[in-house]
Scaffold this motif. Sequence first.
Motif, PDB file in Angstrom:
ATOM      1  N   LYS A 155       0.834  -1.211   0.000  1.00 20.32           N
ATOM      2  CA  LYS A 155       0.000   0.000   0.000  1.00 20.32           C
ATOM      3  C   LYS A 155       0.864   1.254   0.000  1.00 20.32           C
ATOM      4  O   LYS A 155       0.554   2.235  -0.677  1.00 20.32           O
ATOM      5  CB  LYS A 155      -0.941   0.000   1.210  1.00 20.32           C
ATOM      6  N   ASP A 156       1.956   1.237   0.760  1.00 16.06           N
ATOM      7  CA  ASP A 156       2.857   2.394   0.791  1.00 16.06           C
ATOM      8  C   ASP A 156       3.570   2.562  -0.546  1.00 16.06           C
ATOM      9  O   ASP A 156       3.745   3.675  -1.035  1.00 16.06           O
ATOM     10  CB  ASP A 156       3.883   2.263   1.914  1.00 16.06           C
ATOM     11  N   ILE A 157       3.969   1.452  -1.140  1.00 13.26           N
ATOM     12  CA  ILE A 157       4.632   1.503  -2.462  1.00 13.26           C
ATOM     13  C   ILE A 157       3.686   2.149  -3.464  1.00 13.26           C
ATOM     14  O   ILE A 157       4.063   3.069  -4.201  1.00 13.26           O
ATOM     15  CB  ILE A 157       5.051   0.092  -2.937  1.00 13.26           C
ATOM     16  N   ALA A 158       2.437   1.686  -3.489  1.00 13.38           N
ATOM     17  CA  ALA A 158       1.447   2.209  -4.433  1.00 13.38           C
ATOM     18  C   ALA A 158       1.149   3.684  -4.164  1.00 13.38           C
ATOM     19  O   ALA A 158       1.022   4.483  -5.100  1.00 13.38           O
ATOM     20  CB  ALA A 158       0.169   1.380  -4.367  1.00 13.38           C
ATOM     21  N   ALA A 159       1.032   4.059  -2.895  1.00 13.11           N
ATOM     22  CA  ALA A 159       0.736   5.457  -2.550  1.00 13.11           C
ATOM     23  C   ALA A 159       1.870   6.385  -2.979  1.00 13.11           C
ATOM     24  O   ALA A 159       1.619   7.460  -3.521  1.00 13.11           O
ATOM     25  CB  ALA A 159       0.485   5.575  -1.048  1.00 13.11           C
ATOM     26  N   CYS A 160       3.095   5.974  -2.755  1.00 11.33           N
ATOM     27  CA  CYS A 160       4.231   6.812  -3.148  1.00 11.33           C
ATOM     28  C   CYS A 160       4.332   6.906  -4.665  1.00 11.33           C
ATOM     29  O   CYS A 160       4.607   7.968  -5.211  1.00 11.33           O
ATOM     30  CB  CYS A 160       5.537   6.256  -2.579  1.00 11.33           C
ATOM     31  N   LYS A 161       4.125   5.799  -5.341  1.00 10.97           N
ATOM     32  CA  LYS A 161       4.222   5.772  -6.794  1.00 10.97           C
ATOM     33  C   LYS A 161       3.164   6.642  -7.438  1.00 10.97           C
ATOM     34  O   LYS A 161       3.412   7.348  -8.401  1.00 10.97           O
ATOM     35  CB  LYS A 161       4.078   4.330  -7.307  1.00 10.97           C
ATOM     36  N   LYS A 162       1.967   6.630  -6.861  1.00 11.45           N
ATOM     37  CA  LYS A 162       0.846   7.415  -7.401  1.00 11.45           C
ATOM     38  C   LYS A 162       1.194   8.879  -7.416  1.00 11.45           C
ATOM     39  O   LYS A 162       0.955   9.601  -8.333  1.00 11.45           O
ATOM     40  CB  LYS A 162      -0.394   7.163  -6.573  1.00 11.45           C
TER      41      LYS A 162
END
Length: 147
Positions: free
Chosen positions: A140-147
């Motif tokens: 979830k953190d990976i996706a949030a940062c990437k977004k």
Amino acid sequence: MKALFLPLLGGVALLVGACAEGRLVDNASSMKPAGSPFNIALHGEYVRLAKAEHKEGDFMDAALFARHAAMAGKGKSVDPDGIYDRDYSRKNRGILLDARAKLLEALASGGASMKPGPMAKAQANFDCWAQELEENTQPKDIAACKK
């Protein structure tokens, strides 16, 4: 006796390190940033990341982001994560290198002066993405940062 002393010593070292990194985060947070609108925005974004990583107990990355915040807050140039300083799979390294090149192109073509807030957020989120992708434990953190 020695078997008890070494773990205790290690625990003390971690506690002292956490306190030192906490001071870095506090110092970066409390400074009045100077420099360009981009540097001021970048300072705020890196402070946000430093606080989040410190709260998670990732004191090393909290200190890294706090140092970036302090540099930006002093009006100094802060480059996006260098990629080769971290450990990734070959695939992830390629993805990040491509994304970093696009970010650098946007910064070099005037993005930082035309859109300082969004570009500061883009740089900080790229560094967040790189850091989280290295750990590769919080999707979830990976996706949030990437977004």
